[in-house]
Enzyme design. Sequence first.
Site, mmCIF file in Angstrom:
data_model
loop_
_atom_site.group_PDB
_atom_site.id
_atom_site.type_symbol
_atom_site.label_atom_id
_atom_site.label_comp_id
_atom_site.label_asym_id
_atom_site.label_seq_id
_atom_site.Cartn_x
_atom_site.Cartn_y
_atom_site.Cartn_z
ATOM 1 N N GLU A 69 0.841 -1.212 0.000
ATOM 2 C CA GLU A 69 0.000 0.000 0.000
ATOM 3 C C GLU A 69 0.870 1.253 0.000
ATOM 4 O O GLU A 69 0.628 2.198 -0.759
ATOM 5 C CB GLU A 69 -0.920 -0.019 1.224
ATOM 6 C CG GLU A 69 -1.679 1.276 1.470
ATOM 7 C CD GLU A 69 -1.781 1.638 2.940
ATOM 8 O OE1 GLU A 69 -1.461 2.789 3.301
ATOM 9 O OE2 GLU A 69 -2.161 0.752 3.745
ATOM 10 N N HIS A 70 1.894 1.271 0.828
ATOM 11 C CA HIS A 70 2.789 2.423 0.900
ATOM 12 C C HIS A 70 3.518 2.648 -0.423
ATOM 13 O O HIS A 70 3.593 3.770 -0.928
ATOM 14 C CB HIS A 70 3.824 2.210 2.015
ATOM 15 C CG HIS A 70 3.344 2.597 3.370
ATOM 16 N ND1 HIS A 70 4.093 3.347 4.255
ATOM 17 C CD2 HIS A 70 2.178 2.348 4.014
ATOM 18 C CE1 HIS A 70 3.416 3.533 5.373
ATOM 19 N NE2 HIS A 70 2.256 2.924 5.255
#
Length: 422
Positions: A69-70
């Site tokens: 996600e990051h």
Amino acid sequence: MLEKIDYPSLKETFYKTRLDNGLQVYLLPKQDFQEMTALLQVNFGALDELLAEDGSVQESPAGLAHFLEHKLFEMADGQDASLKFSELGADSNAFTSFEKTAYYYTSLGQSQEALQLLLNFVKTLNIDKKSLEREKKIIAQEIDMYLDDPDYQLYSGILANLYPNTKLTQDIAGSQESLKKITLKWLRNSHKAYYRPDNLSLFLVGNFDYQTALATIKENQRNFTTKLTKIDKKTLKLTEPVKRKSIRFDVAKPKLALGFRLPATNKSVLKQKLVLRLFFSIILGWTSQAYQDWYDQGLIDDSFDIEIEVSSRFQFLILSMDTQEPIKLANNIKTLLKDFRLSADFNQEHLDLLTREIYGEFMRSLDSIEQLASQLASYQTDEESYLDLPKLLSDLQLADLEELGQNLLGTMVSSEFTIFPN
């Protein structure tokens, strides 16, 4: 085919469709609003593993979904997707849960550019070894920050008691040890396996024209197709829970978490969560006599909280509180639940009061487009939507709660986790 669902009592019209490439699209236009929220949800979370080419399941490092996600915010041109959203006048964010990852933004009015950006930036993973190591340091600091939080210790401690030897015992961000195991190959393989159209759902809520938005989405997805083996969700291998555990920490007053592990359900998640909330609220919630008595005696304070999580793979409820007498309070709660039929609070009048309270919360949520988008994403299935909550609520009877209570006594297991002051 675009399906239109009217909710006359709510004055809402909901649209849903599945594109040819598998992407599920849900549209809730609200013309009285100035803003719109778009949320793209990936059916990939902290519990999920990877499927190897030979068909075997590989246990991935804890924190992999969160790490991915990051990194997806780093785009091929070296820019950060969140900065691009800002340039388009949109506020963006993302989160990872046990079962899902979500990316969303809120903009003033309909922004085709922001919608295109949301759909595009998750398609490609742009990462090299230098970027990987830099992100590990950032997430390591994030994990260290959580470790200093007593409420986090309480929550993670009771989950570890309830679900030993599963990923529910590990933080969604992972640990210092699991971070070391995350490699470029793990990230690329997980992106390829999960970030594909038939594993994505898009929710739009607020001020937008649904026909214009749908045309934009279809054009964006026209050449985005994948044909991969379906990944089945891995069933949690449950073992006996830890009945009781305690630690010492820098807190002013003891903290108690009383957890209940229930069998996973294949029924309506929305209905099950409603019934659980009503049952525990009628017996232990702030409107109950037990709560008021304990509050007046100083056994509990405003920290008392009830958290419920329901899915097809796990189902648990956690009561958390600050209390000077954790052992006494835990025993009182267990006794009260065991003899719930004897409680003076277990009556139709009290149920009606709580039903009205939940209905009021629901109606307020319709005016918060970010919250509404999140709730739609949380409960959407082929059979029901978050917008069905009023009907489910009106159909619930005291007998349903009594049946749940009887089943709970026979199937749930409990655990205690206490934090004592140093």
